[in-house]
Design a protein around this motif. Structure first.
Motif, mmCIF file in Angstrom:
data_model
loop_
_atom_site.group_PDB
_atom_site.id
_atom_site.type_symbol
_atom_site.label_atom_id
_atom_site.label_comp_id
_atom_site.label_asym_id
_atom_site.label_seq_id
_atom_site.Cartn_x
_atom_site.Cartn_y
_atom_site.Cartn_z
ATOM 1 N N ARG A 77 0.782 -1.176 -0.093
ATOM 2 C CA ARG A 77 0.053 -0.027 0.081
ATOM 3 C C ARG A 77 1.013 1.105 -0.088
ATOM 4 N N PRO A 82 -1.341 1.933 -8.384
ATOM 5 C CA PRO A 82 -2.158 2.392 -9.047
ATOM 6 C C PRO A 82 -1.631 3.579 -9.984
ATOM 7 N N ALA A 108 -1.752 -4.516 -3.047
ATOM 8 C CA ALA A 108 -2.396 -3.699 -4.246
ATOM 9 C C ALA A 108 -2.689 -4.578 -5.339
ATOM 10 N N GLY A 110 -4.771 -6.950 -6.060
ATOM 11 C CA GLY A 110 -5.988 -7.084 -6.560
ATOM 12 C C GLY A 110 -6.637 -5.873 -7.302
ATOM 13 N N GLU A 111 -6.292 -4.743 -6.663
ATOM 14 C CA GLU A 111 -6.631 -3.357 -7.560
ATOM 15 C C GLU A 111 -6.006 -3.372 -8.830
ATOM 16 N N LEU A 112 -5.032 -3.734 -8.801
ATOM 17 C CA LEU A 112 -4.080 -3.677 -10.151
ATOM 18 C C LEU A 112 -4.843 -4.748 -10.980
ATOM 19 N N LYS A 113 -5.012 -5.959 -10.652
ATOM 20 C CA LYS A 113 -5.679 -6.742 -11.670
ATOM 21 C C LYS A 113 -6.938 -6.526 -12.149
ATOM 22 N N SER A 114 -7.804 -5.890 -11.125
ATOM 23 C CA SER A 114 -9.056 -5.460 -11.599
ATOM 24 C C SER A 114 -9.088 -4.562 -12.703
ATOM 25 N N ARG A 115 -7.997 -3.576 -12.815
ATOM 26 C CA ARG A 115 -7.920 -2.583 -13.688
ATOM 27 C C ARG A 115 -7.252 -3.018 -15.045
#
Length: 244
Positions: A77, A82, A108, A110-115
């Motif tokens: 984090r 991002p 981080a 999960g957020e990177l993969k979702s985007r």
């Protein structure tokens, strides 16, 4: 928190020596107003491995027609990933050969993969021991370093020295006034965004791509600050001084 800070300050006051990895970290301690502190700057040597390098799987070997930028390490984090990814992605259209690789694991991810998980110019590689990751990193054209604002005052990313030891130039998303940013820019081995925005990251990446920094110049810089012989010499000198 007050109690822990008091204990930490007492430890600093009583220490025979205090090791920091950067002058920025030393300045953070000096700013506590504890008076003169016995601070010595000794950075960590790059991660080394006695194991024979392991050839990466064929799907991870960099294609000759690709330009790879890699972030290797903890996807935490405090890495501001991002924003870093958004900045690199601004260059995708102008550089269809550009490949952004995230190597490692962390909060981080999960957020990177979702985007970016479905983007053809972004790939994710799970954590690998250094013996396995070394060849993947060394094949990269640019190593990515990223810290959230203010973190440079209390941390120096170990990946900087790992990249440098492998001859990989760097783009560092960190404050321009930091010691790391100054070292990369003054030695011509990296680029630093002028501000904490995707646009600035993209501009810094374009500038670095246009320069094509030679690997040997990066390795030479590494040897001056983190070569094993230099690090051991500093430790020996420090210990000899403490024994007197």
């Amino acid at each position: 928190m007050k109690a822990l800070l008091w204990l930490d300050n007492q430890t600093l006051r009583r220490a025979d020596t205090i090791i920091t990895l950067s002058e920025d970290m030393a300045d953070t301690l000096r700013a506590r107003g504890l008076g003169p502190l016995p601070i010595t700057l000794i950075n960590n040597p790059a991660i080394s491995s006695d194991d024979k390098p392991i050839t990466p799987p064929s799907e991870l070997v960099k294609s000759p027609d690709k330009i790879r930028v890699v972030f290797a390490g903890n996807h935490g984090r405090y890495q501001n990933l991002p924003l870093l990814a958004e900045g690199v992605a601004r260059c995708f259209e102008a550089h269809p050969e550009l490949e952004l690789m995230f190597l490692g694991d962390g909060m981080a991810l999960g957020e990177l993969k979702s985007r970016w998980g479905d983007h053809p110019q972004v790939c994710f590689v799970p954590f690998l021991p250094f013996a396995e990751a070394r060849d993947i990193i060394s094949q990269a054209d640019i190593g990515l370093v990223s810290l959230s604002p203010g973190i440079y005052r209390a941390a120096y990313p170990s990946k900087v020295l790992s990249y440098a030891g492998l001859g990989v130039p760097m783009l560092a998303l960190v404050e321009p006034e930091s010691e790391l940013a100054k070292a990369l820019c003054e030695n011509g081995i990296g680029s630093v965004p002028v501000e904490n925005t995707p646009e600035a990251v993209a501009y810094a990446l374009e500038e670095l791509l246009s320069r094509r920094v030679a690997s040997n110049s990066v390795v030479e810089w590494h040897q001056t600050i983190a070569g094993s012989a230099q690090i051991l010499a500093r430790w020996r000198l420090l210990m000899q001084g403490m024994e007197q």
